[in-house]
Scaffold this motif. Sequence first.
Motif, PDB file in Angstrom:
ATOM      1  N   PHE A   1      75.829  25.830  61.604  1.00 44.17           N
ATOM      2  CA  PHE A   1      74.971  25.010  60.746  1.00 44.17           C
ATOM      3  C   PHE A   1      73.522  25.173  61.201  1.00 44.17           C
ATOM      4  O   PHE A   1      73.204  24.971  62.372  1.00 44.17           O
ATOM      5  CB  PHE A   1      75.398  23.538  60.828  1.00 44.17           C
ATOM      6  N   HIS A   2      72.660  25.549  60.281  1.00 45.32           N
ATOM      7  CA  HIS A   2      71.242  25.742  60.586  1.00 45.32           C
ATOM      8  C   HIS A   2      70.498  24.505  60.098  1.00 45.32           C
ATOM      9  O   HIS A   2      70.399  24.272  58.893  1.00 45.32           O
ATOM     10  CB  HIS A   2      70.750  27.012  59.869  1.00 45.32           C
ATOM     11  N   ASP A   3      69.988  23.696  61.047  1.00 46.75           N
ATOM     12  CA  ASP A   3      69.483  22.358  60.699  1.00 46.75           C
ATOM     13  C   ASP A   3      68.007  22.357  60.298  1.00 46.75           C
ATOM     14  O   ASP A   3      67.266  21.416  60.615  1.00 46.75           O
ATOM     15  CB  ASP A   3      69.735  21.375  61.850  1.00 46.75           C
TER      16      ASP A   3
ATOM     17  N   ILE B   1      64.678  25.023  58.115  1.00 50.35           N
ATOM     18  CA  ILE B   1      64.348  26.305  57.483  1.00 50.35           C
ATOM     19  C   ILE B   1      63.475  27.077  58.467  1.00 50.35           C
ATOM     20  O   ILE B   1      62.734  26.476  59.252  1.00 50.35           O
ATOM     21  CB  ILE B   1      63.615  26.126  56.130  1.00 50.35           C
ATOM     22  N   ASP B   2      63.591  28.404  58.441  1.00 52.18           N
ATOM     23  CA  ASP B   2      62.734  29.260  59.258  1.00 52.18           C
ATOM     24  C   ASP B   2      61.651  29.819  58.354  1.00 52.18           C
ATOM     25  O   ASP B   2      61.943  30.406  57.310  1.00 52.18           O
ATOM     26  CB  ASP B   2      63.540  30.414  59.859  1.00 52.18           C
ATOM     27  N   ILE B   3      60.406  29.622  58.771  1.00 54.72           N
ATOM     28  CA  ILE B   3      59.270  30.121  57.995  1.00 54.72           C
ATOM     29  C   ILE B   3      58.549  31.156  58.860  1.00 54.72           C
ATOM     30  O   ILE B   3      58.150  30.845  59.988  1.00 54.72           O
ATOM     31  CB  ILE B   3      58.301  28.980  57.611  1.00 54.72           C
TER      32      ILE B   3
ATOM     33  N   THR C   1      74.833  26.058  56.333  1.00 47.91           N
ATOM     34  CA  THR C   1      75.700  26.930  57.137  1.00 47.91           C
ATOM     35  C   THR C   1      75.303  28.386  56.920  1.00 47.91           C
ATOM     36  O   THR C   1      75.050  28.801  55.795  1.00 47.91           O
ATOM     37  CB  THR C   1      77.165  26.697  56.733  1.00 47.91           C
ATOM     38  N   ARG C   2      75.214  29.120  58.006  1.00 45.59           N
ATOM     39  CA  ARG C   2      74.812  30.532  57.925  1.00 45.59           C
ATOM     40  C   ARG C   2      75.466  31.295  59.075  1.00 45.59           C
ATOM     41  O   ARG C   2      76.023  30.700  59.995  1.00 45.59           O
ATOM     42  CB  ARG C   2      73.289  30.662  58.029  1.00 45.59           C
ATOM     43  N   ILE C   3      75.365  32.608  59.001  1.00 43.24           N
ATOM     44  CA  ILE C   3      75.807  33.444  60.112  1.00 43.24           C
ATOM     45  C   ILE C   3      74.660  33.470  61.130  1.00 43.24           C
ATOM     46  O   ILE C   3      73.534  33.860  60.792  1.00 43.24           O
ATOM     47  CB  ILE C   3      76.146  34.880  59.627  1.00 43.24           C
TER      48      ILE C   3
ATOM     49  N   PRO D   1      58.802  35.646  66.024  1.00 42.12           N
ATOM     50  CA  PRO D   1      57.876  34.543  65.759  1.00 42.12           C
ATOM     51  C   PRO D   1      58.164  33.876  64.410  1.00 42.12           C
ATOM     52  O   PRO D   1      58.213  34.562  63.391  1.00 42.12           O
ATOM     53  CB  PRO D   1      56.498  35.212  65.741  1.00 42.12           C
ATOM     54  N   HIS D   2      58.393  32.594  64.424  1.00 43.04           N
ATOM     55  CA  HIS D   2      58.561  31.823  63.189  1.00 43.04           C
ATOM     56  C   HIS D   2      58.515  30.339  63.531  1.00 43.04           C
ATOM     57  O   HIS D   2      58.559  29.970  64.702  1.00 43.04           O
ATOM     58  CB  HIS D   2      59.889  32.162  62.494  1.00 43.04           C
ATOM     59  N   LEU D   3      58.413  29.528  62.502  1.00 42.20           N
ATOM     60  CA  LEU D   3      58.523  28.077  62.686  1.00 42.20           C
ATOM     61  C   LEU D   3      59.901  27.634  62.222  1.00 42.20           C
ATOM     62  O   LEU D   3      60.317  27.968  61.106  1.00 42.20           O
ATOM     63  CB  LEU D   3      57.450  27.345  61.872  1.00 42.20           C
ATOM     64  N   HIS D   4      60.606  26.908  63.071  1.00 42.33           N
ATOM     65  CA  HIS D   4      61.844  26.252  62.638  1.00 42.33           C
ATOM     66  C   HIS D   4      61.439  24.827  62.276  1.00 42.33           C
ATOM     67  O   HIS D   4      60.992  24.060  63.117  1.00 42.33           O
ATOM     68  CB  HIS D   4      62.883  26.262  63.758  1.00 42.33           C
ATOM     69  N   PHE D   5      61.586  24.485  60.996  1.00 43.79           N
ATOM     70  CA  PHE D   5      61.147  23.180  60.493  1.00 43.79           C
ATOM     71  C   PHE D   5      62.368  22.430  59.968  1.00 43.79           C
ATOM     72  O   PHE D   5      63.061  22.914  59.064  1.00 43.79           O
ATOM     73  CB  PHE D   5      60.125  23.411  59.369  1.00 43.79           C
TER      74      PHE D   5
HETATM   75 ZN   LIG Z   1      65.807  28.063  62.569  1.00 49.35          ZN
END
Ligand SMILES: [Zn+2]
Length: 309
Positions: free
Chosen positions: A208-210, A212-214, A197-199, A287-291
């Motif tokens: 809920f952030h399902d 990680i963002d890299i 859970t995040r803002i 720009p990022h990867l949502h994994f």
């Molecule tokens: Zn994400």
Amino acid sequence: MVFSGKRRRRAARLAGSALVFFLLWTSFLFPATVRADGPPSEPTAEVEVTADALNIREAPTTNARIVGVLYRGQKVTVDDLTPEGQTIDGVSTWYHVAGRGWISGAYTRVIRGWPVVEVTADVLNVRSGPGTGYAILGQLRRGERVEVVHLVRGSPYNWYRTVYRGKVAYIAAEYTRPASVWPLPVSYRTITSTWGTRIDPIDGQEKFHDGIDIAAPSGTPVYAFRAGTVAYAGWNGGYGLYVRIDHGDGVTSFYGHLSRVDVQVGQRVSLGQTLGLSGNTGRSTGPHLHFGTWVSGRSVDPLTLVSRP
Ligand SMILES: [Zn+2]
């Protein structure tokens, strides 16, 4: 909520049947499947040349005959290495370029690391050589993970070479299974948003952030974190261009906000195979990867399945 007497029993019954229904539903969505990893494959890594020119030699030493040359920025697949400090020149690790020869590791950087396997037996002997006749150096327990750098085919076992407490060591490949690799080149390891859970960065609401963002610039190769079969490849709402991989044992992974997709539904992918390029598509702030990863139909923190390099 508080229930009393009859209402509580009725609530419990309702909850019970809801649970049964939920379990039936998830077993339908995520049936138990047989592992499809197959026989062990030769571990490989990918390195990029950082010198203007880099000789390929017949053996892992500067005295050996030159059999080719690589140039700055070239990326090559390597399938073996000499253990640190045990080379003839004692200077650096040497990598074996698949089918060609040896290059000094001092003039390269790792793009994709060696595969990691996880022990599937309760106890697995670590030996000094690739056979049961070699000395036992120690033992690994179920679930322990080690990086493997070479495969020695044999019977009844195939052997992975690894490093155990600073020593070259071997483990029977049949008692391991592929663990995972970081889904981007190892230099991209900054996590800008964790799982849970995040803002929300766009609307400021708690969500809920399902995954990680890299952080990674658009156009960075995105790797399958484990072997599997492509279950989805294409546009998927807020995830933008998206790939989902079914790993065949209840584990699913997905990769969002891509700029390009290089795989198709139904295609078999190996550990570390490029699935496409990272980007900034869909509901993304940069720009990022949502994994993301699922285990048995539930979102889990990817960092429980893959270690950050
Ligand atoms: Zn994400």
